[in-house]
Design an enzyme around this catalytic site. Structure first.
Site, short mmCIF file in Angstrom:
data_model
loop_
_atom_site.label_atom_id
_atom_site.label_comp_id
_atom_site.label_asym_id
_atom_site.label_seq_id
_atom_site.Cartn_x
_atom_site.Cartn_y
_atom_site.Cartn_z
N HIS A 1 -27.06 -11.21 -28.12
CA HIS A 1 -27.84 -10.30 -27.26
C HIS A 1 -29.14 -11.08 -26.98
O HIS A 1 -29.87 -11.23 -27.85
CB HIS A 1 -28.15 -8.97 -27.87
CG HIS A 1 -29.04 -8.05 -26.93
ND1 HIS A 1 -28.58 -7.87 -25.77
CD2 HIS A 1 -30.09 -7.52 -27.14
CE1 HIS A 1 -29.57 -6.85 -25.33
NE2 HIS A 1 -30.33 -6.76 -26.10
N ASP B 1 -32.78 -10.67 -24.89
CA ASP B 1 -33.71 -9.83 -24.24
C ASP B 1 -34.54 -10.91 -23.50
O ASP B 1 -35.23 -11.94 -24.06
CB ASP B 1 -34.77 -9.45 -25.36
CG ASP B 1 -34.02 -8.37 -26.11
OD1 ASP B 1 -33.43 -7.40 -25.36
OD2 ASP B 1 -33.83 -8.25 -27.33
N ASP C 1 -27.72 -2.36 -25.53
CA ASP C 1 -29.04 -2.00 -26.27
C ASP C 1 -30.02 -1.08 -25.51
O ASP C 1 -31.04 -0.87 -25.96
CB ASP C 1 -29.71 -3.48 -26.36
CG ASP C 1 -30.74 -3.42 -27.12
OD1 ASP C 1 -30.77 -2.65 -28.15
OD2 ASP C 1 -31.83 -4.10 -27.18
N HIS D 1 -34.53 -3.80 -20.39
CA HIS D 1 -34.89 -2.57 -21.22
C HIS D 1 -35.77 -2.89 -22.02
O HIS D 1 -36.10 -1.79 -22.90
CB HIS D 1 -33.28 -1.99 -21.85
CG HIS D 1 -32.79 -3.21 -22.64
ND1 HIS D 1 -31.90 -4.07 -22.26
CD2 HIS D 1 -33.05 -3.74 -24.12
CE1 HIS D 1 -31.52 -5.01 -23.15
NE2 HIS D 1 -32.32 -4.59 -24.29
#
Length: 1149
Positions: free
Chosen positions: A144, A146, A258, A535
């Protein structure tokens, strides 16, 4: 307009006869109850926006409006073929009904694992049946990434993500069984641009094999609470377009693990983008337990308004807390920790301590222990298929981790797979595609679910509920900057589409070359807006330095978009002969400029006064909506000696207001600057030129507003002559009137108390209040909202003891009351003097709040020192009966409305919900004359209805401490912020179906669209009046009031993405589906059909129009006219337009 002070009868009596004489001069009675009112200076020539059948004011010739047909009526009172009644979908699970039934303080909470003896018994029963229903396990490595959080997007890429992607290709080529999934296209594009051709080829090979799957395909993994529909679609479009033209792939599955809670808008958009199934992760712990109990790990998510399930999407809910290996293998976290095999020198983590490599001596024991966890997870679903993500944040950035995870898991899988008769299970590497394929093979019918998964709460950090409802409001300045870029980018995209088509079609090489350069700016603006939908971007949950980096990107694109719009507008308005002569100038197409300056991202736009002395000035206004609109326009001028005319040369009524300057000893009105209000009547999708004419004969006094104030400089400088007569605000309550509304304010606070609709006589109590929840230290922060349970009072009356400064401006266009509470808050309420709906029935609200200002305990003693631990909200307390257990409705990213019901046992923090455009409450019980109150907003906020008749929105948050969710700091970088709202009180039909889909009225949609996409205004400099045409119209007829032009953009040339515009455009139209049960109207409406009317054409050369999916990457049948395009209620339809061949092509196609 009327200003009336009630009470204090002694003051009026002591005034005597002399006072009454003066009162008579300025006041007159105009209502049935003989209340006293202030006459507008231009009341004999009040504003009349002329439409079919209207007479023009005597001072102005009648103007010819755009011809409109259809629904210019008082409201849609009953459902008809244009506005059918919509019944809610019937599903197996309705989240609104189910959520209040949960046990929110379960016994297992302290242990943080919901697995109990009942789950274990069910697992053992299932285990005995594995011979008939074998366990199927898919191991799925993932990372993941970001695009901004603790580091900036670029820092993450160069320090970690680029290494992960490089390792991904290398190691997948080395291990032919291994698989991997990737979601963030923003990182993938950066890597691919820099990758060696060999690596690129290997990437394509892995995609073709199916061992690498790109999931969702959006530019980012977007937030689902604070994001607006336009930006959600845009970030998906640019991601899918890049994947399609660069890698030749189209994502088939979603991955949303997420975002902090899940809304219904994203699943709909995924379906429209041809995605068949998706995975979600972060939902309330009570939902996790209940879905596991019911074996509802896989379900079809159905939209509330989709009774037939036409847009259902298959969803897999991850059964445990988060997406780390610790929380993914099964219900027992400490066991799962033993199966994270990452060991990087210098890292000391809970998993590196617990896990040990697999070898021949321990493989049997370890494999069987792991199989039990997989089996327990398999018992939570009917089909016994399990997806096991192996990864976490920024995992696999070290090459050794790939080796460690693969070799250890392969040994475990080999042991199980080599003993099929013993274990009745298989373990293999796979992706989301493999999981859904196997599930569909074993299970044909899936349960259905409607609603959403807000609000999200976890318990895994401290073993007690933590509600993630703070980020709905966190850093409102940045949320507003996002929406400001969205608005100007959308305008720039539309204007650019017409300008590029025109330049290419008529062969104006110089313009086309200039537009080619501008195209790069548009592409970068798209990417920057898309990046912020991440997010941890729009949520405001990144470190302050990262938020600044986001803001700089947004700000640069904001300026670029305005500049592109101005150039395109000038080109589209310019006469051909003048255009040819101007091409030789160095400042070619640089004559239109915005009427404001904004030197930095953290400053607010400042209006630049238009010099009106002895010269004529032209103002260009762009209406980016596909409907006619009447919009209040505000400009600053340097003189009051002028006339104003529209694009037809007709005089326009305007109002002159003072501009106040704070001297430090009160406020003074500037003598060389004036604020001007006027109503612009704008055709659909058009540019219009308004002209300011210097005129010494203009009667400015008739246009000047009447001013009341309780706070102006008591001793002005010598020689100062105020341009307006300011009168004292008398003691008592204050009343402001228009022909339609009567507003009553508390005279001591300046806050609205009640609204009377003069046409119906209905009075609605609307007591405004600003207060704050004191934050619980270390429990309320960027993500979480938690009021301090130990506070003396649950709410802080932050305005108690304040000395409000009240200003009232009343003129022929509008009347407004502004109240200032030091530097912390300025609150404005405005109504309009117009006969046009919905403006005459609507109330404009504007809040400027500034927690970055110097704290002054004398001006606002109710605020805590330096505003610390303050969660400021605006509440409207009404007499609307929305239930003893209050019900309100909030929008879902602007797609539709969602019902919310108070659940008392989880506190106010669990009853805040996200809104991005609207919220409303309405009379629930059968009453005579039921009403609805709608509050519209221009940015994402949290909203709640905690008591009957209440509707509140959080407006600002300052929390000094981190809330232990990873960001590592408090939120103390507040900035001066302005939030804009519309308040609309409407009548409902008495007979309404209880199962009818909740929808905004047609009037609310009109105001919301105007709020989200304000008109673009430019001032001409260096152009003679004959150089510009009076207007430019881009559509032959307005779209029906139900259809909204969501966006339009030129697609890039595949060979030069981001550099060259093609002759293909993407067009999105959204059916906003106005409510039938609300008595609402619009001044000019061409119906509520779900298709454009016959004869609707775009004023550019279109060779062909082809239907496509949402992202324009799967083309369908052609349509020969816009009227053949049907957009079902609530849905979005997409067209790919091929523009006509051009004489100038450059390298485009």
């Amino acid at each position: 307009m009327k200003v009336f002070r009630r009470g204090h009868l002694r003051v009026l009596t002591l005034g005597g006869v002399a006072f009454l004489v003066l009162l008579y001069v300025y006041f007159h009675s105009s209502s049935s109850d003989s209340t006293t009112s202030l006459t507008n200076p231009a009341s004999n020539n009040a504003l009349v926006v002329v439409s079919d059948g209207d007479a023009a004011p005597a001072a102005s010739p009648a103007r010819k409006d755009v011809e409109l047909s259809g629904l210019a009526v008082a409201g849609q009172k009953t459902p008809n073929d244009q506005c059918p009644a919509l019944r809610s979908a019937v599903t197996d699970v309705n989240t609104v009904a189910q959520f209040p039934l949960f046990e929110f303080q379960p016994a297992w909470m302290r242990g943080r694992e919901y697995w109990d003896t009942n789950f274990e018994k069910r697992y053992l029963k299932r285990r005995a049946k594995w011979q008939k229903l074998p366990l199927k396990v898919f191991l799925m490595p993932h990372s993941h990434n970001d695009p901004g959080w603790l580091k900036t997007y670029e820092e993450y890429f160069f320090q970690q993500s680029s290494k992960i992607l490089q390792n991904m290709v290398t190691k997948l080529m080395l291990y032919p069984k291994m698989t991997f999934v990737w979601a963030e296209v923003s990182f993938l594009t950066l890597w691919y641009e820099r990758a060696h051709p060999t690596m690129r080829h290997q990437l394509l090979s892995l995609l073709k094999e199916g061992r690498l799957e790109v999931l969702t395909g959006g530019w980012v993994m977007p937030d689902e609470a604070s994001t607006h529909l336009y930006a959600l679609v845009d970030q998906m479009v640019i991601g899918h377009q890049w994947l399609n033209r660069t890698l030749g792939i189209k994502p088939a599955h979603g991955w949303s693990i997420d975002p902090f809670g899940h809304g219904a808008a994203v699943p709909y958009l995924l379906h429209e983008a041809s995605i068949s199934g998706t995975v979600i992760q972060r939902i309330h712990y009570a939902w996790k337990q209940w879905l596991a109990e019911q074996q509802l790990g896989d379900f079809k998510w159905r939209q509330t308004w989709d009774a037939d399930g036409d847009v259902d999407i298959l969803v897999h809910n991850r059964p445990f807390d988060i997406y780390s290996i610790k929380h993914s293998c099964g219900p027992h976290l400490q066991i799962c920790l033993e199966y994270d095999f990452r060991k990087v020198p210098g890292e000391y983590t809970e998993y590196s301590i617990k896990s040990f490599p697999i070898d021949e001596s321990n493989v049997k024991l370890k494999a069987e222990l792991l199989l039990e966890q997989y089996g327990r997870q398999g018992s939570l679903v009917p089909h016994n298929v399990v997806l096991i993500p192996i990864g976490d944040d920024f995992r696999y950035d070290h090459a050794t981790e790939w080796d460690q995870q693969y070799t250890n898991y392969q040994m475990l899988a080999d042991h199980i797979n080599s003993n099929p008769s013993k274990y009745h299970a298989t373990i293999e590497w796979g992706t989301v595609k493999d999981y859904f394929k196997e599930v569909k093979a074993r299970m044909k019918d899936f349960p259905t679910l409607q609603g959403d998964f807000f609000v999200y709460s976890d318990i895994f950090t401290e073993g007690r509920p933590a509600y993630w409802s703070g980020y709905y409001t966190t850093r409102p300045f940045f949320k507003l900057l996002d929406r400001q870029l969205q608005a100007v980018l959308r305008s720039a995209e539309i204007l650019y589409t017409w300008a590029w088509a025109r330049a290419a079609e008529v062969g104006i090489t110089a313009v086309a070359q200039l537009l080619e350069k501008d195209y790069e700016k548009l592409v970068k603006a798209r990417e920057n807006l898309a990046l912020f939908q991440h997010h941890d971007g729009i949520t405001g949950t990144s470190k302050a330095i990262v938020m600044r980096d986001y803001a700089v990107k947004l700000f640069l694109s904001y300026h670029d978009s305005i500049a592109v719009s101005a150039r395109c507008a000038e080109f589209l308005l310019m006469t051909r002969g003048i255009l040819s002569s101007l091409q030789r100038e160095s400042n070619f197409l640089e004559h239109l400029q915005p009427d404001f300056e904004r030197p930095s991202y953290d400053s607010w736009p400042n209006k630049i006064p238009i010099i009106t002395d002895k010269q004529m000035r032209q103002i260009v206004i762009f209406n980016s909506l596909a409907q006619q609109r009447i919009e209040l326009v505000k400009i600053l001028v340097t003189s009051t000696n002028f006339r104003l005319t529209d694009e037809h040369g007709h005089d326009v009524l305007f109002q002159i207001n003072p501009v106040w300057n704070d001297t430090g000893n009160g406020l003074l009105m500037l003598t060389k600057q004036f604020e001007v209000f006027f109503m612009a009547d704008l055709p659909p999708l058009s540019l219009a030129t308004y002209t300011i004419h210097h005129s010494l004969t203009a009667d400015a006094d008739k246009r000047k507003a009447i001013i009341f104030s309780n706070y102006y400089a008591p001793s002005p400088p010598i020689g100062y002559k105020a341009p307006f007569d300011a009168r004292d605000v008398l003691p008592g309550d204050i009343q402001i009137d228009s022909d339609c509304l009567k507003l009553l304010f508390d005279g001591s606070t300046g806050m609205l108390r009640s609204v009377t609709n003069k046409k119906t006589g209905k009075v609605t109590q609307t007591a405004f209040k600003f207060a704050a929840y004191p934050s619980a230290q270390f429990k309320s922060g960027a993500y979480l909202f938690q009021p301090d349970p130990n506070a003396r009072d649950p709410e802080e009356d932050v305005l108690a003891g304040a000395r409000p400064r009240i200003f009232i401006h009343s003129g022929p266009v509008a009347s407004e009351l502004t109240v200032m509470f030091g530097a912390a808050l300025m609150h404005t309420t405005r109504i309009f003097h117009t006969s046009q709906e919905p403006l005459q029935s609507a109330i404009y609200i504007e809040n400027i709040f500034n927690f970055a200002s110097h704290y002054n305990s004398t001006e606002t003693p109710g605020f805590p020192p330096n505003y610390r631990e303050t969660e400021l909200f605006m509440r409207i307390s009404t007499d609307i009966d929305n239930g003893a257990n209050p019900v309100f409705y909030s929008d879902q990213s602007g797609l539709h409305m969602q019902k919310r019901v108070k659940v008392e046992k989880i506190g106010i923090q669990g009853n805040y919900f996200p809104i991005t455009t609207a919220a409303f409450i309405e009379d629930e019980a059968p009453v005579d004359g039921p009403r609805r109150m709608t509050l519209l907003t221009d940015h994402g906020q949290g909203a709640a209805s905690w008591q009957q008749g209440w509707l509140e929105v959080m407006v600002e948050r300052r929390t000094n401490y981190d809330d232990a969710r990873g960001m590592g700091e408090g939120v103390t970088d507040q900035k001066r912020t302005m939030g804009r709202h519309w308040l609309l009180i409407e009548d409902l039909e008495s007979e309404r179906g209880g199962d009818e889909v909740a929808r905004l009225s047609v009037g609310a949609h009109y105001l919301s669209n105007a709020l989200n996409y304000p008109v673009d205004l430019y001032v001409a400099d260096g152009l003679e009046s004959h150089m510009l045409n009076a207007g430019a119209h881009f559509i032959s007829r307005p779209l029906p009031c139900s259809l909204h032009l969501l966006g339009m953009k030129i697609l890039p040339v595949p060979q030069y993405p981001g550099l060259m515009p093609s002759m293909r455009a993407l067009m999105h139209i959204h059916n906003q589906s106005p409510a039938c049960s609300v008595r609402s109207s619009i001044h000019a409406c061409s119906g509520l059909q779900d298709s454009p009317p016959q004869g609707t054409e775009l004023t550019i050369g279109v060779k062909s129009m082809q239907k496509s999916d949402l992202t324009g990457t799967r083309l369908n049948e052609e349509v020969d006219s816009l009227s053949k395009l049907r957009i079902p209620h609530h849905q979005i339809r997409t067209l790919v337009l091929t523009l006509k061949d051009s004489s100038y092509r450059g390298d485009g196609s």
